[in-house]
Write an enzyme that holds these catalytic residues in place. Structure first.
Site, PDB file in Angstrom:
ATOM      1  N   CYS A 190     -19.114   1.613   7.741  1.00 25.96           N
ATOM      2  CA  CYS A 190     -19.369   2.537   8.853  1.00 25.96           C
ATOM      3  C   CYS A 190     -20.701   2.277   9.555  1.00 25.96           C
ATOM      4  CB  CYS A 190     -19.311   3.978   8.360  1.00 25.96           C
ATOM      5  SG  CYS A 190     -17.656   4.495   7.857  1.00 25.96           S
ATOM      6  N   LYS A 246       0.832  -1.197   0.000  1.00 24.82           N
ATOM      7  CA  LYS A 246       0.000   0.000   0.000  1.00 24.82           C
ATOM      8  C   LYS A 246       0.872   1.255   0.000  1.00 24.82           C
ATOM      9  CE  LYS A 246      -3.661  -0.045   2.685  1.00 24.82           C
ATOM     10  NZ  LYS A 246      -4.515   0.091   3.897  1.00 24.82           N
ATOM     11  N   GLY A 281     -25.233  -0.120   3.914  1.00 27.27           N
ATOM     12  CA  GLY A 281     -24.154  -1.081   4.106  1.00 27.27           C
ATOM     13  C   GLY A 281     -22.872  -0.304   4.320  1.00 27.27           C
ATOM     14  N   LEU A 303     -33.862   9.971   3.384  1.00 34.97           N
ATOM     15  CA  LEU A 303     -35.260   9.558   3.514  1.00 34.97           C
ATOM     16  C   LEU A 303     -35.717   8.885   2.223  1.00 34.97           C
ATOM     17  CD1 LEU A 303     -37.235   9.932   5.934  1.00 34.97           C
ATOM     18  CD2 LEU A 303     -38.325  11.752   4.619  1.00 34.97           C
ATOM     19  N   LYS A 304     -34.820   8.125   1.620  1.00 36.36           N
ATOM     20  CA  LYS A 304     -35.135   7.430   0.370  1.00 36.36           C
ATOM     21  C   LYS A 304     -35.195   5.935   0.639  1.00 36.36           C
ATOM     22  CE  LYS A 304     -33.992   7.381  -4.534  1.00 36.36           C
ATOM     23  NZ  LYS A 304     -35.321   7.913  -4.900  1.00 36.36           N
ATOM     24  N   GLU A 328     -14.048  12.029  12.250  1.00 35.00           N
ATOM     25  CA  GLU A 328     -14.251  12.331  10.825  1.00 35.00           C
ATOM     26  C   GLU A 328     -15.714  12.121  10.468  1.00 35.00           C
ATOM     27  OE1 GLU A 328     -15.091   9.946   8.476  1.00 35.00           O
ATOM     28  OE2 GLU A 328     -14.920   8.146   9.705  1.00 35.00           O
TER      29      GLU A 328
END
Length: 439
Positions: free
Chosen positions: A266, A37, A263, A256-257, A154
């Site tokens: 977090c 990484k 998923g 509100l959908k 964050e």
């Protein structure tokens, strides 16, 4: 002289924070234990997909303002302000958060701190973690009390991480001294000059802000999905219901959908960790509602599988199912706890011939779900399909020509798991259109 910044952990949060700190004019050193990484980042590339990030990062790597290392000693010698941005996943077999990566970062860094500095936690942690880590730093750091801790949660949205770092809606810092507050005010001076609100608080409150925010958002999503369940039973339309609710300024329409639910890395694990921590504190009754929030969210996935089976005349055996979407949300390649892949895997387990396509998350999905079949385009995934499942709300899927797609499928049946396609347009092209919470 401006403080020199370090970032420990270079995943979504850490890589974004490091690049944005360099963009704000600081010298930055990022550190990770994964040499592959680090090598990728040191070449100016990122090992995941996040809009705008690589374009932001590359010039700062090229100029030397942003560097990366695997050496914690180099990090300790370089930095004045050390941001801890490591992952805090859900413990296996438990609801609680695994803070071992945070502990490891502090245990590695603190014994090497020989001059005054500030360690700033950004990872999402159970309330009480900062207090414990402050004691650990005081115990291990050669410089003693001159190595302070602060907590600065964050609030990034994947797909908008650069924007949310450089132009946040608020900054929250938990501190124990004016010196720590002043250090962070210096780091964020340009953001504060733009008028970004700053909330200065204690450790515990700063830790709770993040988990409380995620819990509220998860609750709002599950609320409208619970209304979708009622709409399905009553023959009502959850999209029209949501639209009417959104005009109330106390409610508004964000999050509100109705659809397949949330998923990612977090919301699911954060609400579970919050419940676990509340139980440890003896306040478990305060968060029992989050169990139902979680349950509603998972039920949406099962409901999508049921609807897909209905569209396949009661059985997936011998039926081809096209799945549009693998990432847990659009504008990301993150497949952690992806509702789309969860549904795809369940359909396959029940005998369906599943083919998946996603604009950005294909490599990650192949690694995590090697048993699924993947296609290079949406049209390849849909060829010969008896039903198409729209499970991640990418613009590519919304803008697709349903008439053209209809020419290659076995049956024109589409299930809109995100309530994002235009029903009139799809039905006009001869498709049977179904969606969660709609007649």
């Amino acid at each position: 002289m401006a403080p020199r910044i370090t970032v420990i952990g270079t995943g979504y949060l850490g890589a974004t924070h490091a690049a944005c700190m360099a963009e704000l004019g600081f010298e930055v050193l990022g550190m990770d234990v994964d040499p592959d990484k680090v090598a990728t980042l040191a070449s100016g590339r990122i090992p995941f997909w996040e809009p705008e990030l690589e374009e932001l990062m590359a010039p700062h790597v090229a100029s030397g303002r942003l560097r990366f290392t695997t050496d914690v000693a180099e990090l300790a010698a370089f930095g004045d302000v050390h941001f801890v941005c490591v992952n805090t996943p859900q413990r296996k077999g438990e609801f609680a958060a695994d803070v071992s990566y945070v502990d490891a970062a502090v245990n590695a860094l603190a014994p090497l701190l020989e001059r005054p500095c500030l360690i700033v936690g950004k990872s999402t942690v159970p309330v009480g973690t900062a207090d414990r880590l402050a004691s650990r730093i005081a115990e291990l750091a050669p410089v003693g009390a001159a190595a302070e801790l602060a907590w600065n949660p964050e609030f990034l949205r994947e797909g908008f991480a650069v924007r949310d770092t450089l132009h946040p809606d608020r900054l929250v810092i938990g501190v124990r001294s004016r010196a720590a507050e002043d250090s962070l005010r210096e780091v964020y001076a340009s953001l504060l000059a733009e008028g970004v609100p700053l909330v200065v608080t204690d450790f515990a409150t700063s830790e709770l802000v993040k988990t409380a925010a995620n819990s509220f958002l998860a609750t709002k999503i599950s609320f409208i999905n619970a209304m979708a369940e009622v709409c399905e039973a009553a023959g009502a339309d959850v999209e029209q219901l949501s639209e009417a609710l959104a005009f109330d300024p106390r409610i508004n329409g964000r999050f509100l959908k109705a659809g397949l639910g949330f998923g990612g890395g977090c919301l699911p694990k954060d609400i579970r960790a919050f419940m676990a921590r509340a139980g440890e504190l003896g306040a478990d009754q305060a968060l029992t509602f989050l169990r139902e929030v979680d349950a509603i969210n998972m039920r949406r996935r099962f409901r999508m599988v049921d609807l897909a089976r209905e569209q396949c005349d009661g059985s997936f055996l011998g039926r081809r199912v096209a799945v549009f979407g693998a990432a847990f949300k659009p504008n990301s390649d993150d497949i952690r706890d992806s509702p789309a892949l969860n549904v795809a895997a369940q359909v396959q387990l029940q005998g369906g011939e599943v083919t998946v396509y996603d604009p950005k998350a294909m490599d990650n999905a192949r690694k995590m779900y090697p048993g699924l079949t993947f296609a290079e385009t949406a049209f390849d995934a849909a060829r010969g399909a008896h039903v198409v499942l729209h499970l991640t709300e990418w613009a590519e899927f919304r803008e697709m020509d349903p008439a053209e797609l209809g020419g290659i499928v076995a049956q024109r049946r589409v299930l809109d798991g995100r309530n994002a396609l235009d029903p009139v347009r799809w039905r006009g092209a001869g498709w049977t259109y179904r969606a969660l919470g709609r007649p």
